[in-house]
Design a protein around this motif. Structure first.
Motif, PDB file in Angstrom:
ATOM      1  N   PHE A  84       0.791  -1.273  -0.163  1.00 12.66           N
ATOM      2  CA  PHE A  84      -0.095  -0.092   0.095  1.00 12.66           C
ATOM      3  C   PHE A  84       0.947   1.423  -0.051  1.00 12.66           C
ATOM      4  CE2 PHE A  84      -2.759  -2.926   2.192  1.00 12.66           C
ATOM      5  CZ  PHE A  84      -3.655  -3.458   1.145  1.00 12.66           C
ATOM      6  N   ARG A  85       0.211   2.296  -0.523  1.00 11.56           N
ATOM      7  CA  ARG A  85       1.218   3.627  -0.728  1.00 11.56           C
ATOM      8  C   ARG A  85       1.105   4.288   0.691  1.00 11.56           C
ATOM      9  NH1 ARG A  85      -1.238   5.426  -5.218  1.00 11.56           N
ATOM     10  NH2 ARG A  85       0.829   4.605  -6.408  1.00 11.56           N
ATOM     11  N   ARG A  86      -0.222   4.248   1.233  1.00 10.53           N
ATOM     12  CA  ARG A  86      -0.245   5.092   2.815  1.00 10.53           C
ATOM     13  C   ARG A  86       0.513   6.525   2.438  1.00 10.53           C
ATOM     14  NH1 ARG A  86       0.525  -0.229   5.057  1.00 10.53           N
ATOM     15  NH2 ARG A  86      -1.322  -1.221   5.740  1.00 10.53           N
ATOM     16  N   THR A  87       0.092   7.445   1.610  1.00 10.32           N
ATOM     17  CA  THR A  87       0.652   8.709   1.541  1.00 10.32           C
ATOM     18  C   THR A  87       0.090   9.419   2.694  1.00 10.32           C
ATOM     19  OG1 THR A  87       0.746   8.770  -0.713  1.00 10.32           O
ATOM     20  CG2 THR A  87       0.590  10.735   0.102  1.00 10.32           C
ATOM     21  N   LYS A  88       0.845  10.246   3.587  1.00  7.19           N
ATOM     22  CA  LYS A  88       0.514  11.001   4.707  1.00  7.19           C
ATOM     23  C   LYS A  88       0.241  12.371   4.407  1.00  7.19           C
ATOM     24  CE  LYS A  88       0.058   7.578   7.789  1.00  7.19           C
ATOM     25  NZ  LYS A  88       0.053   6.262   6.990  1.00  7.19           N
ATOM     26  N   ALA A  89       1.025  13.010   3.985  1.00  7.79           N
ATOM     27  CA  ALA A  89       1.257  14.444   3.196  1.00  7.79           C
ATOM     28  C   ALA A  89       1.853  14.621   2.146  1.00  7.79           C
ATOM     29  CB  ALA A  89       1.923  15.013   4.468  1.00  7.79           C
ATOM     30  N   VAL A  90       1.379  15.760   1.615  1.00 10.37           N
ATOM     31  CA  VAL A  90       2.177  16.149   0.253  1.00 10.37           C
ATOM     32  C   VAL A  90       2.003  17.696   0.176  1.00 10.37           C
ATOM     33  CG1 VAL A  90       1.904  16.486  -2.317  1.00 10.37           C
ATOM     34  CG2 VAL A  90       1.724  14.444  -1.134  1.00 10.37           C
ATOM     35  N   VAL A  91       3.060  18.237   0.288  1.00 13.24           N
ATOM     36  CA  VAL A  91       3.258  19.853  -0.008  1.00 13.24           C
ATOM     37  C   VAL A  91       3.758  20.310  -1.091  1.00 13.24           C
ATOM     38  CG1 VAL A  91       4.257  22.150   1.330  1.00 13.24           C
ATOM     39  CG2 VAL A  91       3.070  20.352   2.427  1.00 13.24           C
ATOM     40  N   VAL A  92       3.467  21.139  -1.940  1.00 12.25           N
ATOM     41  CA  VAL A  92       4.218  21.519  -3.238  1.00 12.25           C
ATOM     42  C   VAL A  92       4.378  23.143  -2.949  1.00 12.25           C
ATOM     43  CG1 VAL A  92       3.948  21.802  -5.635  1.00 12.25           C
ATOM     44  CG2 VAL A  92       2.861  19.793  -4.646  1.00 12.25           C
ATOM     45  N   LEU A  93       5.744  23.586  -3.080  1.00  6.33           N
ATOM     46  CA  LEU A  93       6.069  24.865  -3.135  1.00  6.33           C
ATOM     47  C   LEU A  93       6.639  25.308  -4.561  1.00  6.33           C
ATOM     48  CD1 LEU A  93       6.171  24.435  -0.075  1.00  6.33           C
ATOM     49  CD2 LEU A  93       8.282  25.599  -0.095  1.00  6.33           C
ATOM     50  N   HIS A  94       6.005  26.305  -4.809  1.00  2.96           N
ATOM     51  CA  HIS A  94       6.557  27.033  -6.223  1.00  2.96           C
ATOM     52  C   HIS A  94       6.768  28.480  -6.106  1.00  2.96           C
ATOM     53  CE1 HIS A  94       5.944  28.364 -10.711  1.00  2.96           C
ATOM     54  NE2 HIS A  94       6.846  27.644 -10.526  1.00  2.96           N
ATOM     55  N   ASP A  95       7.948  28.911  -6.497  1.00  4.50           N
ATOM     56  CA  ASP A  95       8.245  30.117  -6.155  1.00  4.50           C
ATOM     57  C   ASP A  95       8.355  30.580  -4.627  1.00  4.50           C
ATOM     58  OD1 ASP A  95       9.298  30.778  -8.755  1.00  4.50           O
ATOM     59  OD2 ASP A  95       7.160  31.585  -9.318  1.00  4.50           O
ATOM     60  N   GLY A  96       8.634  29.751  -3.930  1.00  2.00           N
ATOM     61  CA  GLY A  96       8.802  29.763  -2.464  1.00  2.00           C
ATOM     62  C   GLY A  96       7.239  30.018  -1.635  1.00  2.00           C
ATOM     63  N   GLY A 151      23.178  11.581  24.517  1.00  3.39           N
ATOM     64  CA  GLY A 151      22.683  12.880  24.327  1.00  3.39           C
ATOM     65  C   GLY A 151      23.223  13.339  22.983  1.00  3.39           C
ATOM     66  N   THR A 152      23.510  12.608  21.955  1.00  3.48           N
ATOM     67  CA  THR A 152      24.078  13.032  20.751  1.00  3.48           C
ATOM     68  C   THR A 152      22.932  13.182  19.921  1.00  3.48           C
ATOM     69  OG1 THR A 152      26.191  11.997  21.065  1.00  3.48           O
ATOM     70  CG2 THR A 152      25.726  12.582  18.617  1.00  3.48           C
ATOM     71  N   LEU A 153      22.650  14.221  18.880  1.00  2.45           N
ATOM     72  CA  LEU A 153      21.671  14.244  18.154  1.00  2.45           C
ATOM     73  C   LEU A 153      21.557  13.069  17.261  1.00  2.45           C
ATOM     74  CD1 LEU A 153      22.419  17.933  16.294  1.00  2.45           C
ATOM     75  CD2 LEU A 153      20.890  17.179  18.089  1.00  2.45           C
ATOM     76  N   GLN A 154      20.389  12.399  17.376  1.00  5.09           N
ATOM     77  CA  GLN A 154      20.282  11.184  16.441  1.00  5.09           C
ATOM     78  C   GLN A 154      19.976  11.300  14.797  1.00  5.09           C
ATOM     79  OE1 GLN A 154      19.139   8.956  14.810  1.00  5.09           O
ATOM     80  NE2 GLN A 154      18.453   6.925  15.958  1.00  5.09           N
ATOM     81  N   GLY A 155      21.188  11.245  14.288  1.00  3.17           N
ATOM     82  CA  GLY A 155      21.254  12.080  12.953  1.00  3.17           C
ATOM     83  C   GLY A 155      20.922  10.992  11.886  1.00  3.17           C
ATOM     84  N   THR A 156      20.789   9.541  12.296  1.00  3.48           N
ATOM     85  CA  THR A 156      20.435   8.875  11.258  1.00  3.48           C
ATOM     86  C   THR A 156      18.964   8.813  10.818  1.00  3.48           C
ATOM     87  OG1 THR A 156      20.007   6.880  12.638  1.00  3.48           O
ATOM     88  CG2 THR A 156      22.226   7.311  12.329  1.00  3.48           C
ATOM     89  N   ALA A 157      18.169   8.933  11.661  1.00  2.67           N
ATOM     90  CA  ALA A 157      16.706   8.574  11.147  1.00  2.67           C
ATOM     91  C   ALA A 157      15.506   9.150  11.875  1.00  2.67           C
ATOM     92  CB  ALA A 157      16.519   7.259  11.084  1.00  2.67           C
ATOM     93  N   TYR A 158      15.808   9.934  13.152  1.00  4.12           N
ATOM     94  CA  TYR A 158      14.849  10.302  13.984  1.00  4.12           C
ATOM     95  C   TYR A 158      14.719  11.917  14.274  1.00  4.12           C
ATOM     96  CZ  TYR A 158      13.848   5.572  14.763  1.00  4.12           C
ATOM     97  OH  TYR A 158      13.423   4.297  14.543  1.00  4.12           O
ATOM     98  N   MET A 159      14.411  12.343  13.192  1.00  2.00           N
ATOM     99  CA  MET A 159      13.738  13.894  13.287  1.00  2.00           C
ATOM    100  C   MET A 159      12.403  13.862  12.404  1.00  2.00           C
ATOM    101  SD  MET A 159      15.168  17.672  12.012  1.00  2.00           S
ATOM    102  CE  MET A 159      13.857  18.146  10.676  1.00  2.00           C
ATOM    103  N   LEU A 160      11.424  14.483  13.450  1.00  3.37           N
ATOM    104  CA  LEU A 160       9.983  14.546  12.886  1.00  3.37           C
ATOM    105  C   LEU A 160       9.519  16.072  12.710  1.00  3.37           C
ATOM    106  CD1 LEU A 160      10.288  12.547  15.777  1.00  3.37           C
ATOM    107  CD2 LEU A 160       7.874  11.784  14.796  1.00  3.37           C
ATOM    108  N   ALA A 161       9.125  16.474  11.768  1.00  2.00           N
ATOM    109  CA  ALA A 161       8.851  17.876  11.392  1.00  2.00           C
ATOM    110  C   ALA A 161       7.579  17.812  10.757  1.00  2.00           C
ATOM    111  CB  ALA A 161       9.751  18.621  10.685  1.00  2.00           C
ATOM    112  N   SER A 162       6.727  18.841  10.440  1.00  2.00           N
ATOM    113  CA  SER A 162       5.594  18.986   9.816  1.00  2.00           C
ATOM    114  C   SER A 162       5.810  19.076   8.356  1.00  2.00           C
ATOM    115  CB  SER A 162       4.775  20.456  10.121  1.00  2.00           C
ATOM    116  OG  SER A 162       5.539  21.669   9.631  1.00  2.00           O
ATOM    117  N   ALA A 163       5.031  18.800   7.405  1.00  7.43           N
ATOM    118  CA  ALA A 163       5.343  18.567   5.925  1.00  7.43           C
ATOM    119  C   ALA A 163       5.705  20.037   5.688  1.00  7.43           C
ATOM    120  CB  ALA A 163       4.112  18.029   5.139  1.00  7.43           C
ATOM    121  N   ARG A 164       5.108  20.955   5.800  1.00 15.52           N
ATOM    122  CA  ARG A 164       5.736  22.306   5.639  1.00 15.52           C
ATOM    123  C   ARG A 164       7.253  22.723   6.004  1.00 15.52           C
ATOM    124  NH1 ARG A 164       0.615  26.879   6.576  1.00 15.52           N
ATOM    125  NH2 ARG A 164      -0.774  25.876   5.131  1.00 15.52           N
ATOM    126  N   ASP A 165       7.691  22.017   7.340  1.00 14.56           N
ATOM    127  CA  ASP A 165       8.726  22.428   7.777  1.00 14.56           C
ATOM    128  C   ASP A 165       9.779  21.729   7.184  1.00 14.56           C
ATOM    129  OD1 ASP A 165       7.996  24.393   9.660  1.00 14.56           O
ATOM    130  OD2 ASP A 165       8.104  23.216  11.193  1.00 14.56           O
TER     131      ASP A 165
END
Length: 461
Positions: free
Chosen positions: A162-174, A335-349
């Protein structure tokens, strides 16, 4: 015949025991339970999703699917933790800390919790440099072709995968010209980026380079590699960015590989990674490796003053200037940033991060990234389609050519994460396209993502 069989068995048993010692299947199972526990924790207590739905979707992943009937989820909403076991054993538990997301707890050891007023660190001292990309309301596409492109991205297959798309955001010219979200997800919902986090760590290295704190051409500042006869002295920051260190840190997602075990079995992930021994000269061999990015995360930590300072630095120098307000950058147990896989952010961010690269590292007239940084990240490594923290179509690799044929322009490059998380940066179209979801298709539904990009470009043109 019995004597022969007994002889074979006598020889086979020690061999099987030896294989068990080397490959440690118990560790591979704990990698699986750690993966599921961490994802359920993050997506439940950070994203606010249904934990049973998350558990079901997460355990559909190849390699974990076979263990699913044997797995048990223990969710403690009061303590905000998620535990996963197999046959009552191999327990992995992830705990949530407000503002810091989730972290796996290994045994009785309490994971490091930074002594920082995170809310104060997140509070911008000045307006964001990036002009606002959208207002507070959902931006529904007003063009029929653009609407159709988003409709197709959310269409579900009749049968797995299954595709299970959760979010799509398209920016054009900012500016956001179209966005859509699955049920229960909104414009502020923080969604897991998986390996798109690697692009964030690469970006922090880019900011540090612009400020003179490091440089891709410098030897990696790893004390463990500074011995006079240590061949790892030759490893540069660029080799880490491009995953060409030559260290025995290849990632296969088998559960037996060092990168997977680093992420899910060790508190101090970078300490484990820097102990790896060389198997090739730096710059001569490429292999995908989360561990090399975690070493970069330690460089960010040490180069900015420590765990508290690295979090504050990320907010002060990157997230706040871009106006990224809905972000959780998790930490490992040290206490080191988990740089491999674990940042969460809104689709806009996530889209704002892409806009930084679309604008060549300049935001509001201020250069955040070195003037060569964007082209450096988008340039292919050796004969691959991987750049420096990003994947790229600026390559002769068959995968890059295949994506171009599918409709993703030749100049495009992108952040990419497991299960089809992507930020496409397309300079020729002045466009950023973000797609987030949970597709267990081995390619992360690259065909669906390419169709989205292709149809959005056609609609805008």
């Amino acid at each position: 015949m019995l004597r022969v069989s007994a002889a074979i068995l006598t020889l086979a048993i020690p061999a099987l025991i030896a294989l068990g010692v080397v490959f440690r299947p118990d560790r591979a199972v704990r990698v699986a339970t750690g993966f599921v526990a961490h994802n359920v924790c993050s997506k439940t207590f950070v994203s606010g999703l249904d934990p049973l739905v998350v558990f079901g979707e997460t355990t559909e992943r190849e390699g974990i699917r076979r263990l699913r009937p044997l797995m048990r989820l223990e969710l403690d909403r009061a303590q905000k933790s998620a535990g996963v076991s197999v046959l009552g054993g191999f327990m992995s538990r992830a705990i949530f800390r407000d503002g810091f997301g989730c972290v796996l707890q290994h045994g009785p050891t309490v994971p490091y919790l930074p002594r920082i007023d995170l809310q104060a660190a997140k509070k911008p001292k000045a307006p964001s440099l990036l002009p606002e990309i959208a207002g507070p309301a959902l931006v529904a596409p007003d063009d029929p072709a653009l609407k159709a492109a988003l409709d197709h991205a959310f269409e579900e297959e009749a049968a797995p995968p299954f595709r299970r798309t959760k979010a799509v955001v398209v920016l054009h010219d900012g500016k956001v010209i179209a966005e859509r979200y699955a049920a229960g997800i909104g414009i502020d919902t923080e969604l897991l980026g998986f390996s798109m986090t690697k692009s964030v760590i690469a970006t922090l290295i880019g900011v540090m380079t612009q400020q003179g704190l490091t440089s891709p051409s410098l030897p990696a500042p790893i004390p463990e590699w500074r011995g006079a006869s240590d061949p790892r002295r030759e490893i540069e920051v660029e080799h880490l960015l491009r995953m060409t260190t030559g260290l025995a840190l290849d990632e296969t997602n088998s559960g037996f590989d060092p990168s997977s075990q680093m992420v899910f079995l060790h508190d101090d992930m970078a300490r484990f990674a820097v102990a790896a021994q060389p198997i090739a000269r730096p710059g001569q061999r490429w292999h995908y490796s989360s561990a090399t990015t975690q070493i970069l995360a330690r460089i960010v930590r040490d180069g900015t003053g420590g765990p508290e300072q690295s979090l504050a630095y990320a907010w002060r120098e990157l997230f706040n200037p871009l106006g990224m307000r809905h972000v959780t950058l998790e930490l490992d147990g040290s206490g080191t940033l988990q740089g491999t896989a674990y940042m969460l952010a809104s689709a806009r961010d996530w889209a704002r991060l892409g806009q930084l690269y679309l604008d060549d590292g300049v935001v509001g007239g201020k250069r955040l990234l070195h003037e060569d940084w964007v082209d450096f990240c988008a340039a292919a490594t050796l004969d691959t389609d991987y750049g420096a923290g990003f994947w790229t179509n600026r390559s002769e690799h068959p995968y890059a050519k295949g994506r171009v044929k599918l409709g993703i322009p030749r100049d495009a490059f992108f952040a990419s994460g497991d299960l089809g998380q992507r930020i496409f940066i397309i300079p020729s179209q002045r466009m950023v396209v973000v797609r987030l979801g949970d597709s267990v298709d081995p390619t992360g539904d690259i065909r669906g993502a390419a169709r989205l990009v292709r149809e959005v470009i056609a609609a805008v043109q």
